[in-house]
Design a protein around this motif. Structure first.
Motif, PDB file in Angstrom:
ATOM      1  N   UNK A  54     146.907  34.165  24.898  1.00 30.62           N
ATOM      2  CA  UNK A  54     148.186  34.767  25.274  1.00 30.62           C
ATOM      3  C   UNK A  54     148.131  36.291  25.393  1.00 30.62           C
ATOM      4  N   UNK A  55     147.350  36.961  24.556  1.00 25.31           N
ATOM      5  CA  UNK A  55     147.306  38.428  24.625  1.00 25.31           C
ATOM      6  C   UNK A  55     146.360  38.883  25.740  1.00 25.31           C
ATOM      7  N   UNK A  56     145.145  38.340  25.738  1.00 28.57           N
ATOM      8  CA  UNK A  56     144.171  38.734  26.755  1.00 28.57           C
ATOM      9  C   UNK A  56     144.223  37.840  27.990  1.00 28.57           C
ATOM     10  N   UNK A  57     145.039  36.788  27.941  1.00 29.72           N
ATOM     11  CA  UNK A  57     145.312  35.919  29.089  1.00 29.72           C
ATOM     12  C   UNK A  57     144.029  35.350  29.696  1.00 29.72           C
ATOM     13  N   UNK A  58     143.155  34.875  28.822  1.00 29.64           N
ATOM     14  CA  UNK A  58     141.953  34.186  29.274  1.00 29.64           C
ATOM     15  C   UNK A  58     142.313  32.709  29.425  1.00 29.64           C
ATOM     16  N   UNK A  59     142.265  32.167  30.619  1.00 33.95           N
ATOM     17  CA  UNK A  59     142.726  30.780  30.832  1.00 33.95           C
ATOM     18  C   UNK A  59     141.866  29.767  30.074  1.00 33.95           C
ATOM     19  N   UNK A  60     142.535  28.830  29.421  1.00 31.94           N
ATOM     20  CA  UNK A  60     141.853  27.783  28.657  1.00 31.94           C
ATOM     21  C   UNK A  60     141.715  26.549  29.538  1.00 31.94           C
ATOM     22  N   UNK A  61     140.483  26.058  29.689  1.00 28.86           N
ATOM     23  CA  UNK A  61     140.227  24.972  30.627  1.00 28.86           C
ATOM     24  C   UNK A  61     139.929  23.636  29.959  1.00 28.86           C
ATOM     25  N   UNK A  62     139.768  23.619  28.638  1.00 31.38           N
ATOM     26  CA  UNK A  62     139.290  22.417  27.974  1.00 31.38           C
ATOM     27  C   UNK A  62     140.343  21.652  27.210  1.00 31.38           C
ATOM     28  N   UNK A  63     139.856  20.862  26.237  1.00 30.88           N
ATOM     29  CA  UNK A  63     140.704  20.006  25.421  1.00 30.88           C
ATOM     30  C   UNK A  63     140.961  20.669  24.069  1.00 30.88           C
ATOM     31  N   UNK A  64     142.232  20.779  23.692  1.00 30.80           N
ATOM     32  CA  UNK A  64     142.591  21.346  22.390  1.00 30.80           C
ATOM     33  C   UNK A  64     142.003  20.486  21.269  1.00 30.80           C
ATOM     34  N   UNK A  65     142.075  19.183  21.433  1.00 32.42           N
ATOM     35  CA  UNK A  65     141.558  18.274  20.402  1.00 32.42           C
ATOM     36  C   UNK A  65     140.059  18.493  20.195  1.00 32.42           C
ATOM     37  N   UNK A  66     139.303  18.568  21.277  1.00 35.11           N
ATOM     38  CA  UNK A  66     137.858  18.770  21.162  1.00 35.11           C
ATOM     39  C   UNK A  66     137.543  20.145  20.586  1.00 35.11           C
ATOM     40  N   UNK A  67     138.363  21.125  20.923  1.00 36.03           N
ATOM     41  CA  UNK A  67     138.182  22.467  20.360  1.00 36.03           C
ATOM     42  C   UNK A  67     138.287  22.435  18.842  1.00 36.03           C
ATOM     43  N   UNK A  68     139.295  21.722  18.327  1.00 35.59           N
ATOM     44  CA  UNK A  68     139.488  21.689  16.876  1.00 35.59           C
ATOM     45  C   UNK A  68     138.487  20.771  16.182  1.00 35.59           C
ATOM     46  N   UNK A  69     138.002  19.761  16.868  1.00 35.36           N
ATOM     47  CA  UNK A  69     136.914  18.961  16.300  1.00 35.36           C
ATOM     48  C   UNK A  69     135.676  19.839  16.109  1.00 35.36           C
ATOM     49  N   UNK A  70     135.386  20.653  17.109  1.00 35.84           N
ATOM     50  CA  UNK A  70     134.253  21.569  17.019  1.00 35.84           C
ATOM     51  C   UNK A  70     134.446  22.563  15.881  1.00 35.84           C
ATOM     52  N   UNK A  71     135.652  23.112  15.768  1.00 32.41           N
ATOM     53  CA  UNK A  71     135.919  24.077  14.698  1.00 32.41           C
ATOM     54  C   UNK A  71     135.806  23.425  13.322  1.00 32.41           C
ATOM     55  N   UNK A  72     136.277  22.187  13.195  1.00 25.25           N
ATOM     56  CA  UNK A  72     136.197  21.502  11.905  1.00 25.25           C
ATOM     57  C   UNK A  72     134.741  21.305  11.483  1.00 25.25           C
ATOM     58  N   UNK A  73     133.915  20.825  12.401  1.00 28.51           N
ATOM     59  CA  UNK A  73     132.501  20.615  12.071  1.00 28.51           C
ATOM     60  C   UNK A  73     131.833  21.945  11.740  1.00 28.51           C
ATOM     61  N   UNK A  74     132.210  22.981  12.474  1.00 26.25           N
ATOM     62  CA  UNK A  74     131.616  24.297  12.231  1.00 26.25           C
ATOM     63  C   UNK A  74     131.995  24.855  10.860  1.00 26.25           C
ATOM     64  N   UNK A  75     133.297  24.822  10.511  1.00 27.47           N
ATOM     65  CA  UNK A  75     133.699  25.368   9.214  1.00 27.47           C
ATOM     66  C   UNK A  75     133.174  24.496   8.073  1.00 27.47           C
ATOM     67  N   UNK A  76     132.961  23.216   8.323  1.00 27.31           N
ATOM     68  CA  UNK A  76     132.355  22.347   7.312  1.00 27.31           C
ATOM     69  C   UNK A  76     130.936  22.811   6.998  1.00 27.31           C
ATOM     70  N   UNK A  77     130.145  23.080   8.038  1.00 26.35           N
ATOM     71  CA  UNK A  77     128.779  23.553   7.814  1.00 26.35           C
ATOM     72  C   UNK A  77     128.771  24.953   7.210  1.00 26.35           C
ATOM     73  N   UNK A  78     129.710  25.806   7.622  1.00 22.00           N
ATOM     74  CA  UNK A  78     129.789  27.154   7.054  1.00 22.00           C
ATOM     75  C   UNK A  78     130.168  27.106   5.579  1.00 22.00           C
ATOM     76  N   UNK A  79     131.085  26.204   5.230  1.00 25.83           N
ATOM     77  CA  UNK A  79     131.476  26.046   3.831  1.00 25.83           C
ATOM     78  C   UNK A  79     130.304  25.567   2.988  1.00 25.83           C
ATOM     79  N   UNK A  80     129.481  24.688   3.548  1.00 25.64           N
ATOM     80  CA  UNK A  80     128.296  24.235   2.828  1.00 25.64           C
ATOM     81  C   UNK A  80     127.366  25.386   2.487  1.00 25.64           C
ATOM     82  N   UNK A  81     127.185  26.311   3.447  1.00 29.95           N
ATOM     83  CA  UNK A  81     126.351  27.487   3.193  1.00 29.95           C
ATOM     84  C   UNK A  81     126.976  28.347   2.099  1.00 29.95           C
ATOM     85  N   UNK A  82     128.302  28.567   2.189  1.00 30.78           N
ATOM     86  CA  UNK A  82     128.982  29.387   1.191  1.00 30.78           C
ATOM     87  C   UNK A  82     128.933  28.790  -0.200  1.00 30.78           C
TER      88      UNK A  82
END
Length: 372
Positions: free
Chosen positions: A247-275
């Motif tokens: 919304x601020x930089x107006x970069x158009x989003x072309x993908x799936x919100x659901x898939x975006x958050x699935x990716x983020x969940x898996x990523x923060x899960x692995x990051x939490x494991x490192x922490x």
């Protein structure tokens, strides 16, 4: 019996998560640190981290002083990418102009420029750039090359071969479009590892760790309860950056919100494991901070957010498979800009899940063996 166990597990898990979240949000400074850095860094990177040229200061040495040389210079002056700040009158002034730091390029048009064009000969002009920044120097050379090619086509004639280029997913080749989707993972990566790393170490320093151990919680419940709050905070910060890019930089989003958050969940899960692994091997918050800062810089550099992975030495490319940030950035960019589906990015999930599958049990093993 299994149902009763699960009921108690989730009740205990809720208590531990509430405790962790309250400890984080009751501190006004901590609340500000969860949101303010995300917004500040998102805006700074969005506006400052760009390789696109705009108003590049340059100087001109025109030794031809003809209609053709004036026309070529006018073409360069007419672009928004360049801004002429100095006109030189002899070659002796070139070194002073470059050394002053006030210009990033000098264009030299020789005295025989018009005569060579008149005889259908090659008429080279000289471009001198500041090589202290190789990225900018290369872009300046590319821009000037395109401008001179356009001038040639207009004034001399179209060459036999004409290259027509088209850029997919980022038509204007705007650096911000490529950088900000990766930043969604990069900034939350820092916070997730830091919060997860400090969770157990903070308990040890405050003297509440032993009280937590004698509470009616299993070690699995404590480990999961310590992991969920950093993950929730990481997802929140990633959402803030996603909304900032959209919304601020107006970069158009072309993908799936659901898939975006699935990716983020898996990523923060692995990051939490490192922490949590860092937290389990540390005895104080100072040790956690040292470990985190030692890890963050190489993991960020090897993530591919600024330089392509395939340009790195082969040994470093192998090492990047242990970096979940690399695969999160690749997946998020492809989802955001290309509209990629699961079949295009599922291979990015495998290394992140492997990191989580190794670090989380390892953190639990360290936690169990250091407390028995």
């Amino acid at each position: 019996m299994n149902f009763e166990y699960l009921r108690k597990f989730f009740i205990h898990l809720r208590f531990i998560c509430e405790k962790e979240l309250l400890a984080t949000f009751k501190d006004k400074t901590a609340r500000q640190l969860l949101l303010a850095p995300v917004l500040i860094q998102g805006l700074l990177f969005g506006y400052g981290a760009t390789y696109n040229l705009d108003q590049v200061p340059f100087a001109v040495l025109d030794m031809s002083h003809t209609k053709e040389s004036t026309s070529l210079i006018a073409h360069i002056d007419g672009t928004t990418a360049f801004s002429r700040v100095k006109t030189l009158y002899s070659t002796n002034e070139i070194a002073g102009a470059m050394d002053s730091g006030n210009v990033m390029a000098v264009i030299v048009i020789p005295s025989d420029f018009e005569s060579k064009l008149a005889h259908n000969e090659q008429a080279p002009i000289q471009l001198i750039t500041d090589g202290s920044n190789t990225m900018t120097a290369g872009l300046i050379a590319s821009y000037i090359g395109r401008i001179t090619a356009a001038w040639n086509a207009e004034n001399i004639g179209t060459p036999p071969i004409e290259l027509i280029t088209r850029t997919w997913f980022n038509p204007n080749q705007t650096t911000r479009w490529a950088f900000l989707p990766g930043l969604i993972a990069l900034i939350s990566f820092t916070q997730v590892i830091m919060l997860a790393g400090l969770s157990i170490a903070k308990e040890k320093e405050q003297g509440t760790f032993d009280q937590l151990l004698v509470a009616p919680f299993s070690q699995l419940e404590i480990l999961v309860g310590k992991a969920l709050p950093p993950m929730l905070i990481g997802m929140f910060q990633s959402t803030v950056l996603f909304l900032l890019a959209l919304f601020w930089f107006e970069i158009p989003f072309s993908g799936s919100i659901f898939l975006l958050y699935v990716t983020l969940f898996i990523f923060v899960l692995s990051s939490t494991g490192i922490g949590l692994t860092i937290s389990a091997i540390s005895n104080s918050m100072q040790q956690v901070l040292v470990y985190v800062f030692v890890l963050l810089l190489p993991l960020s550099l090897l993530s591919g957010i600024a330089t392509p992975i395939h340009n790195m030495p082969e040994a470093l490319q192998i090492f990047t498979y242990a970096d979940p940030l690399r695969f999160a950035i690749d997946a998020l960019r492809r989802i955001y800009l290309e509209g990629a589906g699961l079949k295009h990015i599922y291979h990015d999930f495998i290394p992140m899940l492997c990191v989580a599958a190794i670090t989380l049990p390892f953190a639990g093993w360290l936690f169990r063996n250091k407390t028995t």
